[in-house]
Design a protein around this motif. Structure first.
Motif, PDB file in Angstrom:
ATOM      1  N   THR A  53      43.120  36.873  36.812  1.00 29.12           N
ATOM      2  CA  THR A  53      42.826  35.822  37.886  1.00 29.12           C
ATOM      3  C   THR A  53      42.385  36.090  39.187  1.00 29.12           C
ATOM      4  OG1 THR A  53      43.483  33.563  38.705  1.00 29.12           O
ATOM      5  CG2 THR A  53      44.966  35.264  38.461  1.00 29.12           C
ATOM      6  N   ALA A  54      41.569  35.291  39.999  1.00 28.45           N
ATOM      7  CA  ALA A  54      41.368  35.464  41.237  1.00 28.45           C
ATOM      8  C   ALA A  54      42.335  35.025  42.265  1.00 28.45           C
ATOM      9  CB  ALA A  54      39.648  35.149  41.571  1.00 28.45           C
ATOM     10  N   ASP A  55      42.985  34.083  41.652  1.00 27.13           N
ATOM     11  CA  ASP A  55      44.026  33.334  42.560  1.00 27.13           C
ATOM     12  C   ASP A  55      45.364  34.055  42.628  1.00 27.13           C
ATOM     13  OD1 ASP A  55      42.483  30.917  42.817  1.00 27.13           O
ATOM     14  OD2 ASP A  55      43.412  30.182  40.942  1.00 27.13           O
ATOM     15  N   TYR A  56      45.880  34.002  43.604  1.00 27.11           N
ATOM     16  CA  TYR A  56      47.464  34.498  43.966  1.00 27.11           C
ATOM     17  C   TYR A  56      48.471  33.943  43.228  1.00 27.11           C
ATOM     18  CZ  TYR A  56      44.252  36.132  47.901  1.00 27.11           C
ATOM     19  OH  TYR A  56      43.246  36.606  48.648  1.00 27.11           O
ATOM     20  N   ILE A  57      48.546  34.351  42.183  1.00 24.42           N
ATOM     21  CA  ILE A  57      49.667  33.512  41.438  1.00 24.42           C
ATOM     22  C   ILE A  57      51.043  34.710  41.521  1.00 24.42           C
ATOM     23  CG2 ILE A  57      50.451  32.980  39.174  1.00 24.42           C
ATOM     24  CD1 ILE A  57      47.638  32.644  38.369  1.00 24.42           C
ATOM     25  N   TYR A  58      52.134  33.717  41.727  1.00 29.60           N
ATOM     26  CA  TYR A  58      53.470  34.564  41.827  1.00 29.60           C
ATOM     27  C   TYR A  58      54.594  33.487  41.150  1.00 29.60           C
ATOM     28  CZ  TYR A  58      52.991  31.512  45.968  1.00 29.60           C
ATOM     29  OH  TYR A  58      52.726  30.298  46.848  1.00 29.60           O
ATOM     30  N   ILE A  59      55.616  34.446  40.766  1.00 29.35           N
ATOM     31  CA  ILE A  59      56.809  33.701  40.501  1.00 29.35           C
ATOM     32  C   ILE A  59      57.899  34.338  41.160  1.00 29.35           C
ATOM     33  CG2 ILE A  59      58.515  33.366  38.388  1.00 29.35           C
ATOM     34  CD1 ILE A  59      56.177  33.594  36.390  1.00 29.35           C
ATOM     35  N   LYS A  60      58.822  33.578  41.772  1.00 25.01           N
ATOM     36  CA  LYS A  60      59.968  33.845  42.626  1.00 25.01           C
ATOM     37  C   LYS A  60      61.116  33.511  42.136  1.00 25.01           C
ATOM     38  CE  LYS A  60      57.278  33.991  47.236  1.00 25.01           C
ATOM     39  NZ  LYS A  60      57.264  33.501  48.414  1.00 25.01           N
ATOM     40  N   ASP A  61      62.124  33.888  42.322  1.00 27.11           N
ATOM     41  CA  ASP A  61      63.666  33.646  41.950  1.00 27.11           C
ATOM     42  C   ASP A  61      64.092  32.778  43.050  1.00 27.11           C
ATOM     43  OD1 ASP A  61      64.502  35.236  44.191  1.00 27.11           O
ATOM     44  OD2 ASP A  61      65.540  36.809  42.739  1.00 27.11           O
ATOM     45  N   CYS A  62      65.219  32.062  42.812  1.00 28.94           N
ATOM     46  CA  CYS A  62      65.818  31.353  43.779  1.00 28.94           C
ATOM     47  C   CYS A  62      65.922  31.726  45.299  1.00 28.94           C
ATOM     48  CB  CYS A  62      67.061  30.535  43.442  1.00 28.94           C
ATOM     49  SG  CYS A  62      66.805  29.264  42.095  1.00 28.94           S
ATOM     50  N   GLN A  63      66.205  33.418  45.179  1.00 31.16           N
ATOM     51  CA  GLN A  63      66.221  33.924  46.535  1.00 31.16           C
ATOM     52  C   GLN A  63      64.755  34.063  47.291  1.00 31.16           C
ATOM     53  OE1 GLN A  63      68.335  34.877  44.124  1.00 31.16           O
ATOM     54  NE2 GLN A  63      69.635  33.164  44.794  1.00 31.16           N
ATOM     55  N   GLY A  64      63.870  33.769  46.715  1.00 33.00           N
ATOM     56  CA  GLY A  64      62.406  34.044  47.397  1.00 33.00           C
ATOM     57  C   GLY A  64      61.850  35.427  46.997  1.00 33.00           C
ATOM     58  N   ARG A  65      62.450  36.116  45.937  1.00 31.55           N
ATOM     59  CA  ARG A  65      62.110  37.504  45.454  1.00 31.55           C
ATOM     60  C   ARG A  65      60.936  37.346  44.717  1.00 31.55           C
ATOM     61  NH1 ARG A  65      68.277  39.203  45.258  1.00 31.55           N
ATOM     62  NH2 ARG A  65      67.832  37.822  43.397  1.00 31.55           N
ATOM     63  N   PHE A  66      59.970  38.132  44.517  1.00 30.63           N
ATOM     64  CA  PHE A  66      58.901  38.071  43.528  1.00 30.63           C
ATOM     65  C   PHE A  66      59.440  38.590  42.339  1.00 30.63           C
ATOM     66  CE2 PHE A  66      56.429  38.251  47.798  1.00 30.63           C
ATOM     67  CZ  PHE A  66      55.518  37.187  47.504  1.00 30.63           C
ATOM     68  N   ILE A  67      58.960  37.881  41.312  1.00 31.07           N
ATOM     69  CA  ILE A  67      59.670  38.378  39.812  1.00 31.07           C
ATOM     70  C   ILE A  67      58.222  38.887  39.334  1.00 31.07           C
ATOM     71  CG2 ILE A  67      60.307  37.581  37.498  1.00 31.07           C
ATOM     72  CD1 ILE A  67      62.405  37.537  39.994  1.00 31.07           C
ATOM     73  N   ALA A  68      57.307  38.252  39.420  1.00 28.74           N
ATOM     74  CA  ALA A  68      55.622  38.598  38.682  1.00 28.74           C
ATOM     75  C   ALA A  68      54.522  38.232  39.701  1.00 28.74           C
ATOM     76  CB  ALA A  68      55.737  38.165  37.491  1.00 28.74           C
ATOM     77  N   VAL A  69      53.693  38.981  40.038  1.00 26.29           N
ATOM     78  CA  VAL A  69      52.566  38.396  41.033  1.00 26.29           C
ATOM     79  C   VAL A  69      51.275  38.787  40.173  1.00 26.29           C
ATOM     80  CG1 VAL A  69      53.850  38.739  42.978  1.00 26.29           C
ATOM     81  CG2 VAL A  69      52.354  40.618  42.134  1.00 26.29           C
TER      82      VAL A  69
END
Length: 179
Positions: A31-47
Motif C-alpha cells: 500500500t501507498a498509505d501509511y497504515i499502522y496498528i498501535k497498542d493502548c500505550q501508543g506503541r507501534f505494533i505493525a506499520v
C-alpha cells in the motif's frame, strides 16, 4: 466453461483461502498509505512499508515498539497520542481528519487520518488502527485556489468602485440624460 474461466475461478478460490496473515503482510508491503496498528500505550505494533519509507527506516519491523514521540515533534506526537487515547476511552473512531504535521527538521506536511479502535475477541479495546494519507499537494492547491479567489474578489471590488467613481464623474461632466 472455458479452461481460462476455470483457472480464474480456481485462483480466486485459492486467494480466498489464503492465510489472513499473508494477505495482511501483502497489504502492509504494497500500500501507498501509511497504515499502522498501535497498542493502548501508543506503541507501534505493525506499520506499512510506506510509513517506514517515509520515516527513512529500511525495515518496517524496526519501528515496532516505538511511538510517535520517536518521529514527530513533541507537539504533533502529543496531539496524536491524545486523539488515540480518546478513541480508546470512547470507542469512537476519527474519520478523515486533516492534520498539519511539523517534522523535527521543520518540514510541514498535511495528512488525512482515520483511526479506529481495535478490539480483542473478548471485546476489550487492545489498541488503534490508523490509516494516514499525505494530502499536502491537495492542501496547497486548495490554499492557492482560495488565495486566487480572494484576489479576484478584491480586484472586482476595485473595479466596481472605479466604475461607480467614473459614473459620478460622467454625471458631473455630462449633465442630464446620457443616451
Amino acid at each position: 466453461m472455458s479452461e481460462t474461466s476455470n483457472q480464474d475461478s480456481d485462483d480466486f478460490s485459492q486467494l480466498l483461502k489464503a492465510s489472513p496473515k499473508r494477505l495482511f503482510e501483502v497489504l502492509m508491503e504494497q500500500t501507498a498509505d501509511y497504515i499502522y496498528i498501535k497498542d493502548c500505550q501508543g506503541r507501534f505494533i505493525a506499520v506499512s512499508q510506506a510509513l517506514a519509507d517515509m520515516q527513512n527506516v529500511e525495515d518496517r519491523k524496526a519501528i515496532e515498539g516505538k511511538t510517535d514521540f520517536n518521529f514527530l515533534t513533541e507537539e504533533n506526537a502529543e496531539l496524536a497520542y491524545k486523539d488515540e487515547q480518546e478513541i480508546i476511552r470512547t470507542d469512537k473512531p476519527i474519520i478523515n481528519k486533516i492534520e498539519k504535521e511539523v517534522w523535527p527538521d521543520g518540514k510541514v506536511t498535511w495528512v488525512s487520518t482515520s483511526k479506529a479502535p481495535l478490539h480483542l475477541t473478548s471485546g476489550k479495546t487492545a489498541g488503534v488502527l490508523g490509516i494516514t494519507r499525505d494530502v499536502t499537494t491537495e492542501v496547497i492547491a486548495r490554499k492557492k485556489l482560495a488565495d486566487s479567489e480572494r484576489q479576484l474578489r478584491e480586484q472586482n471590488d476595485i473595479m466596481r468602485s472605479d466604475y461607480e467613481s467614473a459614473e459620478k464623474v460622467q454625471r458631473v461632466i455630462i449633465p442630464g440624460r446620457v443616451p
